[in-house]
Scaffold this active site. Structure first.
Site, PDB file in Angstrom:
ATOM      1  N   GLU A   1      63.362 -32.342 126.751  1.00 46.41           N
ATOM      2  CA  GLU A   1      62.817 -32.287 125.377  1.00 46.41           C
ATOM      3  C   GLU A   1      62.909 -30.826 124.949  1.00 46.41           C
ATOM      4  O   GLU A   1      62.111 -30.006 125.390  1.00 46.41           O
ATOM      5  CB  GLU A   1      61.358 -32.748 125.368  1.00 46.41           C
ATOM      6  CG  GLU A   1      61.149 -34.199 125.747  1.00 46.41           C
ATOM      7  CD  GLU A   1      61.573 -35.164 124.662  1.00 46.41           C
ATOM      8  OE1 GLU A   1      61.841 -34.727 123.526  1.00 46.41           O
ATOM      9  OE2 GLU A   1      61.636 -36.363 124.949  1.00 46.41           O
TER      10      GLU A   1
ATOM     11  N   GLU B   1      65.862 -21.445 115.826  1.00 46.27           N
ATOM     12  CA  GLU B   1      64.498 -21.959 115.897  1.00 46.27           C
ATOM     13  C   GLU B   1      63.530 -20.769 115.892  1.00 46.27           C
ATOM     14  O   GLU B   1      63.469 -19.997 116.851  1.00 46.27           O
ATOM     15  CB  GLU B   1      64.309 -22.779 117.174  1.00 46.27           C
ATOM     16  CG  GLU B   1      62.972 -23.473 117.228  1.00 46.27           C
ATOM     17  CD  GLU B   1      62.729 -24.200 118.542  1.00 46.27           C
ATOM     18  OE1 GLU B   1      63.043 -23.637 119.606  1.00 46.27           O
ATOM     19  OE2 GLU B   1      62.212 -25.329 118.501  1.00 46.27           O
TER      20      GLU B   1
ATOM     21  N   CYS C   1      57.871 -28.271 117.978  1.00 48.35           N
ATOM     22  CA  CYS C   1      59.315 -28.484 118.178  1.00 48.35           C
ATOM     23  C   CYS C   1      59.928 -29.265 117.025  1.00 48.35           C
ATOM     24  O   CYS C   1      61.073 -29.025 116.646  1.00 48.35           O
ATOM     25  CB  CYS C   1      59.560 -29.213 119.484  1.00 48.35           C
ATOM     26  SG  CYS C   1      58.639 -30.759 119.612  1.00 48.35           S
TER      27      CYS C   1
ATOM     28  N   VAL D   1      66.247 -22.483 128.478  1.00 47.95           N
ATOM     29  CA  VAL D   1      65.689 -22.751 129.813  1.00 47.95           C
ATOM     30  C   VAL D   1      66.130 -24.146 130.277  1.00 47.95           C
ATOM     31  O   VAL D   1      66.476 -24.348 131.443  1.00 47.95           O
ATOM     32  CB  VAL D   1      64.148 -22.610 129.818  1.00 47.95           C
ATOM     33  CG1 VAL D   1      63.555 -23.086 131.130  1.00 47.95           C
ATOM     34  CG2 VAL D   1      63.754 -21.152 129.583  1.00 47.95           C
ATOM     35  N   GLY D   2      66.184 -25.102 129.363  1.00 49.59           N
ATOM     36  CA  GLY D   2      66.643 -26.455 129.712  1.00 49.59           C
ATOM     37  C   GLY D   2      68.060 -26.439 130.289  1.00 49.59           C
ATOM     38  O   GLY D   2      68.339 -27.090 131.300  1.00 49.59           O
TER      39      GLY D   2
ATOM     40  N   LYS E   1      53.745 -28.127 136.353  1.00 54.05           N
ATOM     41  CA  LYS E   1      53.694 -26.681 136.128  1.00 54.05           C
ATOM     42  C   LYS E   1      53.590 -26.427 134.625  1.00 54.05           C
ATOM     43  O   LYS E   1      54.566 -26.563 133.886  1.00 54.05           O
ATOM     44  CB  LYS E   1      54.963 -25.995 136.654  1.00 54.05           C
ATOM     45  CG  LYS E   1      54.742 -24.493 136.779  1.00 54.05           C
ATOM     46  CD  LYS E   1      55.960 -23.648 136.513  1.00 54.05           C
ATOM     47  CE  LYS E   1      56.223 -23.332 135.079  1.00 54.05           C
ATOM     48  NZ  LYS E   1      55.196 -22.533 134.381  1.00 54.05           N
TER      49      LYS E   1
ATOM     50  N   GLY F   1      60.691 -27.737 126.680  1.00 50.18           N
ATOM     51  CA  GLY F   1      60.749 -26.292 126.496  1.00 50.18           C
ATOM     52  C   GLY F   1      61.968 -25.918 125.678  1.00 50.18           C
ATOM     53  O   GLY F   1      62.543 -26.751 124.969  1.00 50.18           O
ATOM     54  N   SER F   2      62.372 -24.677 125.812  1.00 51.03           N
ATOM     55  CA  SER F   2      63.470 -24.174 124.988  1.00 51.03           C
ATOM     56  C   SER F   2      64.810 -24.698 125.493  1.00 51.03           C
ATOM     57  O   SER F   2      64.964 -25.032 126.679  1.00 51.03           O
ATOM     58  CB  SER F   2      63.463 -22.649 125.021  1.00 51.03           C
ATOM     59  OG  SER F   2      63.639 -22.220 126.357  1.00 51.03           O
ATOM     60  N   THR F   3      65.771 -24.730 124.614  1.00 48.93           N
ATOM     61  CA  THR F   3      67.102 -25.209 124.991  1.00 48.93           C
ATOM     62  C   THR F   3      67.707 -24.303 126.052  1.00 48.93           C
ATOM     63  O   THR F   3      68.341 -24.781 127.003  1.00 48.93           O
ATOM     64  CB  THR F   3      67.999 -25.300 123.738  1.00 48.93           C
ATOM     65  OG1 THR F   3      67.424 -26.292 122.871  1.00 48.93           O
ATOM     66  CG2 THR F   3      69.419 -25.706 124.073  1.00 48.93           C
TER      67      THR F   3
END
Ligand code: NAD
Length: 515
Positions: free
Chosen positions: A285, A418, A319, A267-268, A210, A263-265
């Site tokens: 990551e 970030e 990143c 969403v992770g 995705k 992706g972003s922290t």
């Protein structure tokens, strides 16, 4: 056609391709029409079950590029079912490693053959300069399939061991995990997909990818490469659509064994929580706020290049961008001055123009977000020395000037969060201890850099920096065999190298009683 770049190219400082020691690519690319994107499920391209589509937009022209299928949760489930059936019943996981490797090598060759198409898609979709993509990203992407094709032939082997008893033999074997869902961000869409797809397929897994809704165009071309190279139906499935609804189906499905996420922290964190009920394998990551430390004994001009490209490559939408610059006091003013000159001379422009150093920001929401950070910097105690504004070409384009904030401190919002754009706080320090303290004073731990002529000091500090990557007297170096990943809230697991393959397989131990 009116000029496609801003600033006089004759004044430009060294290009990124010079920084990496490669020749600019000779092609003269142009925009092109891209066919409507569909979903690839079980080896067949098809529309979303709802018939809905979403539009991708070119950040240079701000015009729509094409429509792409907007998958529903039912489509996501169909893709999972196809991958699950392909894993349980299909040939992929059982295929001899060499056969799988051959298919990965074919994929690498097809990527190289279609490099021009990939580069134009990435330039139109994400705003990455074409020549950077052709000379740096594309060889890396095809290299990943060659590297992991080679790994497939060697690293999947097992062992034969002895135990306490003479009659007992232990057989170990590496097996794929099963179904892997790869969820990727809008920046570096092709490279970050290849870094999951190559080891994932090499290990014998079946996959559902995705991509981010804003930049799905190279994912579509990559899925076609997989089909053309002979990846069997159902082994690789592509669903384009919103993260929230279809991502959720992937993360919660008991048929999915692993989530490979970039992706972003924030969403992770969500994914880790949502995957807990089905005990998912995960590689994460995530974001970064990477410190680049310049010591007074550094080669000043080389350090300025590393600092400039460290933050401004791909307009800071990286990143591992060197997004905090730490400079030792005796050379602080000189570095700020040289960087300021370079930032002011940087060539913003159409990513398809060979002279362009810095393309447009990939999306309007990101553009707006970066501008709020620039405003925060302007309101802070830091001193704006370059940039701070926006630019247009022929009245269009999401261009943000390379922006420098000197005399920053590490507690400012622009130093802690970030920004993911072309904005650099420059922080002075005195001596090694203070440099290490400031460098590690962040919740992130993705990358870092040390610019010094003293190799002893470089290695001493490299040991103390809490980050997965340390670049010494350089920045932005990557190789399929160099493990890549984060410490702290930048994530866990590694991509690239044999270490990455470990994240896509599991071990079985069989005990045999010889009697
Ligand atoms: P994002 O986290 O918003 O989205 C990443 C992906 O997750 C997208 O495909 C998105 O649709 C999907 N997603 C969103 N919500 C989801 C949900 N609830 N369930 C499942 N999937 C969901 O990140 P982004 O804005 O696309 O990318 C930028 C971020 O990625 C930055 O923080 C950057 O540092 C990070 N990044 C990290 C690396 C790395 O290697 N560490 C590399 C590139 C980017």
């Amino acid at each position: 056609m009116a000029t496609a770049v801003l600033n006089d190219p004759s004044e430009k400082s060294a290009n990124l391709t010079d920084f990496h020691g490669v020749e600019p690519h000779p092609s003269v690319p142009t925009r092109k029409g891209i066919a409507k994107g569909q979903l690839l499920i079980d080896g067949k391209w098809r529309d979303s079950s709802s018939g809905e589509t979403m539009t991708t937009t070119d950040p240079t022209t701000e015009a729509p590029i094409t429509a792409v299928a907007k998958a529903t949760p039912e489509d996501a489930q169909a893709a999972i079912d196809a991958a699950y059936a392909a894993f349980e019943e299909g040939p992929w996981g059982k295929m001899h490693h060499e056969e799988r490797a051959k298919i990965l090598f074919r994929m690498a060759d097809l990527l190289d053959e279609r490099a021009d198409d990939f580069a134009i898609r990435e330039a139109m979709d994400m705003g990455m300069p074409y020549t950077d993509f052709r000379t740096i990203i594309m060889p890396h992407c095809s290299g990943l399939f060659r590297f992991f094709g080679g790994q497939a032939m060697s690293a999947m082997n097992g062992g034969y061991r002895t135990s306490y008893e003479q009659t007992i033999r232990i057989l170990t074997r590496r097996e794929p995990l099963g179904v892997v869902a790869a969820i990727t961000p809008w920046n570096f869409p092709l490279a970050l997909t290849c870094s999951k797809m190559a080891p994932g397929l090499a290990a014998g897994n079946c996959m559902v990818h995705k991509p981010a809704s804003d930049t799905p165009l190279t994912a579509l071309a990559l899925a076609q490469v997989a089909m053309d190279a002979g990846v069997p139906a159902g082994v690789y499935n592509l669903i384009t659509g919103p993260g929230g609804s279809i991502g959720d189906v992937l993360v919660k499905s008991p048929k999915v064994d692993k989530i490979a996420f970039t992706g972003s922290t924030s969403v992770g964190e969500n994914l880790i929580r949502n995957g807990a009920d089905t005990v998912k394998h995960m590689t994460m990551e995530l974001g970064g706020k990477s410190p680049n430390i310049i010591f007074a004994d550094a080669d000043i001009d080389a350090a300025v290049q590393a600092a400039f490209w460290g933050i401004f490559w791909n307009k800071g939408e990286v990143c591992v961008a060197g997004s905090r610059l730490l400079v030792e006091r005796p050379i602080y003013d000189e570095i700020v001055e040289k960087l300021t000159v370079m930032a002011k001379a940087a060539i913003l422009g159409d990513p398809l123009d060979a002279k362009t150093q810095i393309g447009p920001i990939a999306t309007k929401p990101e553009y707006d977000k970066i501008l709020t950070y620039i405003e925060s910097g302007k309101q802070s105690s830091a001193r704006l020395t370059a940039g701070g504004g926006t630019r247009k070409i022929n009245g269009k384009g999401l261009f943000i000037e390379p922006t420098l904030f000197a005399d920053a401190t590490n507690d400012l919002k622009i130093s802690r969060e970030e920004i993911f754009g072309p904005v650099l706080p420059i922080i002075p320090f005195e001596g090694e201890e203070e440099a290490v303290r400031i460098a590690n004073d962040t919740t992130y731990g993705l990358a870092s850099g040390i610019q010094t002529r003293d190799l002893g000091r470089a290695l001493r500090i490299a040991d103390r920096i809490k980050a997965g990557t340390v670049w010494i007297n350089t920045w932005h170096k990557y190789h399929p065999n160099a493990p890549f990943g984060g410490y702290k809230m930048s994530g866990y697991g590694r991509e690239h190298g044999a270490e990455a393959l470990e994240n896509y397989m599991q071990y079985k131990t069989a005990w045999a009683n010889l009697g």
